[in-house]
Design an enzyme around this catalytic site. Structure first.
Site, PDB file in Angstrom:
ATOM      1  N   ALA A 193       0.816  -1.218   0.000  1.00  9.64           N
ATOM      2  CA  ALA A 193       0.000   0.000   0.000  1.00  9.64           C
ATOM      3  C   ALA A 193       0.848   1.266   0.000  1.00  9.64           C
ATOM      4  CB  ALA A 193      -0.948  -0.014   1.195  1.00  9.64           C
ATOM      5  N   THR A 194       2.051   1.205   0.560  1.00 10.27           N
ATOM      6  CA  THR A 194       2.928   2.385   0.533  1.00 10.27           C
ATOM      7  C   THR A 194       3.181   2.793  -0.914  1.00 10.27           C
ATOM      8  OG1 THR A 194       3.984   1.814   2.625  1.00 10.27           O
ATOM      9  CG2 THR A 194       5.257   3.208   1.115  1.00 10.27           C
TER      10      THR A 194
ATOM     11  N   GLN B  51      -6.716  -0.416   5.708  1.00  9.68           N
ATOM     12  CA  GLN B  51      -7.205  -0.906   6.997  1.00  9.68           C
ATOM     13  C   GLN B  51      -8.653  -1.392   6.921  1.00  9.68           C
ATOM     14  OE1 GLN B  51      -5.661  -1.534   9.806  1.00  9.68           O
ATOM     15  NE2 GLN B  51      -3.676  -0.599   9.396  1.00  9.68           N
TER      16      GLN B  51
ATOM     17  N   SER C 250      -3.329  -3.709   0.668  1.00  6.46           N
ATOM     18  CA  SER C 250      -2.098  -4.421   0.987  1.00  6.46           C
ATOM     19  C   SER C 250      -2.387  -5.857   1.414  1.00  6.46           C
ATOM     20  CB  SER C 250      -1.399  -3.680   2.129  1.00  6.46           C
ATOM     21  OG  SER C 250      -0.206  -4.336   2.476  1.00  6.46           O
ATOM     22  N   GLY C 251      -1.516  -6.790   1.010  1.00 13.13           N
ATOM     23  CA  GLY C 251      -1.719  -8.203   1.327  1.00 13.13           C
ATOM     24  C   GLY C 251      -1.629  -8.538   2.806  1.00 13.13           C
ATOM     25  N   HIS C 252      -0.664  -7.927   3.484  1.00 19.35           N
ATOM     26  CA  HIS C 252      -0.380  -8.401   4.848  1.00 19.35           C
ATOM     27  C   HIS C 252      -1.375  -7.922   5.893  1.00 19.35           C
ATOM     28  CE1 HIS C 252       1.722  -4.849   6.778  1.00 19.35           C
ATOM     29  NE2 HIS C 252       1.862  -4.504   5.521  1.00 19.35           N
TER      30      HIS C 252
ATOM     31  N   THR D  18       9.411  -6.815 -12.181  1.00 23.76           N
ATOM     32  CA  THR D  18       8.821  -8.144 -12.335  1.00 23.76           C
ATOM     33  C   THR D  18       7.778  -8.361 -11.251  1.00 23.76           C
ATOM     34  OG1 THR D  18      10.902  -8.914 -13.238  1.00 23.76           O
ATOM     35  CG2 THR D  18       9.369 -10.616 -12.458  1.00 23.76           C
TER      36      THR D  18
ATOM     37  N   CYS E 166       6.516   5.814  19.461  1.00 16.84           N
ATOM     38  CA  CYS E 166       7.902   5.332  19.542  1.00 16.84           C
ATOM     39  C   CYS E 166       8.065   3.954  18.905  1.00 16.84           C
ATOM     40  CB  CYS E 166       8.353   5.236  20.986  1.00 16.84           C
ATOM     41  SG  CYS E 166       8.096   6.764  21.870  1.00 16.84           S
TER      42      CYS E 166
HETATM   43  N1  PMP Z   1      -1.946   2.652   4.608  1.00 20.27           N
HETATM   44  C1  PMP Z   1      -2.413   2.274   5.799  1.00 20.27           C
HETATM   45  C2  PMP Z   1      -3.689   2.861   6.296  1.00 20.27           C
HETATM   46  C3  PMP Z   1      -1.708   1.337   6.561  1.00 20.27           C
HETATM   47  O1  PMP Z   1      -2.171   0.968   7.748  1.00 20.27           O
HETATM   48  C4  PMP Z   1      -0.502   0.799   6.053  1.00 20.27           C
HETATM   49  C5  PMP Z   1       0.313  -0.219   6.832  1.00 20.27           C
HETATM   50  N2  PMP Z   1       0.527   0.112   8.169  1.00 20.27           N
HETATM   51  C6  PMP Z   1      -0.050   1.243   4.807  1.00 20.27           C
HETATM   52  C7  PMP Z   1      -0.804   2.159   4.108  1.00 20.27           C
HETATM   53  C8  PMP Z   1       1.231   0.731   4.209  1.00 20.27           C
HETATM   54  O2  PMP Z   1       1.048  -0.571   3.758  1.00 20.27           O
HETATM   55  P1  PMP Z   1       2.276  -1.504   3.317  1.00 20.27           P
HETATM   56  O3  PMP Z   1       2.847  -2.030   4.587  1.00 20.27           O
HETATM   57  O4  PMP Z   1       1.664  -2.541   2.468  1.00 20.27           O
HETATM   58  O5  PMP Z   1       3.227  -0.646   2.554  1.00 20.27           O
END
Ligand code: PMP
Length: 377
Positions: free
Chosen positions: A72-73, A175, A195-197, A233, A319
């Site tokens: 997602a970043t 989220q 995001s997958g995780h 890739t 922190c």
């Molecule tokens: N957006 C939100 C609202 C998130 O909570 C997070 C992960 N903490 C991210 C983006 C970033 O996701 P990723 O770890 O897949 O880069």
């Protein structure tokens, strides 16, 4: 005792069924999905397209509208990369840093940026978005739900407003996805990051939904994969994994949401009635099902987490995520610095039970009483 995991907003364990679905795509079907001239490449490409279809179906989108990214970043950075000098971006003060940091960078390059303030429960109202729109506004970026205080934003209303005013709407649904229903087209969302995780899938894979016809500027340039939107890739096992994870979420999301919300509500009632000097941060009802965020008077969350080390949870002093000082989300909704430093975030997930919650509240009562006793002495 094994520690109990209460930090599902930070990340989730990868579901064993997801791992199993991914395994063949490391060493058996290992081809480069761009190598369409040979069978190894074509098999990988087929797996990738099947994954795209499954992800699209989960979100009510077309497969051609789903672009795989490394998370997602990267999706958020890509969504914002369309903005240029003289254009206007509207976002909020409580977005994830992967929105706020690129927005700050854009501001240095001549993009006007408006950071909307949330109300006391963390809501960004569609009225506040409407007031901020100006002729040069190109994009509104408001998350679907907040990962600290759980606030579910009125994204359908904001989407309708943006559509009416001819402004693009991006939503970071990281989220919210897999926890509450987010129909991207129904909500008039033009771009969405996920995001997958966070959905019991693997780390390092995510996606960007781009509604057909919306033009996006690539953020990662190179070989032109993913229709030039995200070069590199493609992580085929990851794509297979996020697709498998979302297919499982489609079945499990609703009953799990009800179960977790009821455990969370019971926890909140016990904490509020059995501990003094407590306040609950965020909304009461319109909130992610597994999310609870509470502040305690005369408590440092860091000390509390040490005392509660059988539970993996997160504190409102940032922190733990490498920053220093109180959470900017809590400050933005009007929580005092002292109460923000004394806050914890509980993020329940599918393995959590009512027994975990009861044990947590019992331990919490003892830990708070002990810390307050020591600091009074
Ligand atoms: N957006 C939100 C609202 C998130 O909570 C997070 C992960 N903490 C991210 C983006 C970033 O996701 P990723 O770890 O897949 O880069």
């Amino acid at each position: 005792m094994d520690p109990i995991y209460f930090d599902h907003h930070a990340t989730t364990p990868c579901d064993a069924r997801v791992v199993e679905a991914m395994l063949p795509y490391f060493s058996e079907v290992f081809g480069n999905p761009a190598s369409l001239t040979h069978p190894h490449g074509r098999r990988a490409a087929n797996a990738l397209e099947d994954a795209r279809i499954a992800v699209a179906r989960f979100f009510g989108a077309q497969p051609a509208e789903i672009y795989f990214t490394a998370g997602a970043t990267e999706s958020n950075n890509t969504a914002l990369a369309m903005l240029g000098e003289g254009e206007h971006l509207i976002t909020s003060a409580i977005e994830h840093s992967s929105i706020l940091a690129p927005a700050e960078q854009l501001a240095k390059r001549g993009v006007a940026v408006t950071l909307l303030r949330p109300d006391g429960e963390g809501f960004i109202t569609s009225e506040s978005v409407a007031r901020a729109i100006r002729p040069e506004t190109r994009l509104v970026s408001i998350e679907a739900a907040n990962g600290e205080i759980g606030t579910i934003q009125p994204f359908t209303e904001i989407g309708a407003l943006c559509r009416e005013r001819g402004v693009l709407f991006h939503s970071d649904i990281t989220q919210a996805a897999g926890k509450i229903a987010v129909g991207l087209h129904n909500a008039s969302i033009d771009l969405a990051s996920f995001s997958g995780h966070k959905v019991y899938g693997p780390k390092g894979i995510g996606g960007l939904f781009i509604r057909r016809g919306v033009r996006v500027e690539p953020f990662i340039r190179g070989g032109g994969q993913e229709k030039k939107i995200r070069s590199g890739t493609v992580n085929v096992p990851g794509a297979v994994g996020i697709a498998a994870a979302l297919m499982i979420r489609a079945d499990e999301m609703q009953p799990e949401a009800e179960r977790l919300a009821s455990i969370r509500d019971e926890m909140r009632e016990r904490i509020v009635s059995e501990i003094t000097g407590v306040s609950v941060n965020g909304p009461r009802a319109v909130r992610l099902p597994g999310n609870l965020n509470v502040s305690f008077e005369k408590i440092e969350a860091e000390a509390l987490m040490l005392a509660m080390r059988h539970f993996s949870l997160s504190s409102g002093s940032a922190c733990s995520s490498g920053e220093r000082g109180p959470s900017r989300v809590l400050l933005a909704i009007g929580v005092s610095e002292a109460m923000a430093m004394g806050s914890i975030r509980i993020g329940l997930g599918k393995a959590n039970t009512a027994e975990h919650a009861a044990r947590f509240v019992d331990d919490l009562k003892r830990a708070i009483a002990r810390i307050r006793e020591i600091s009074a002495a």
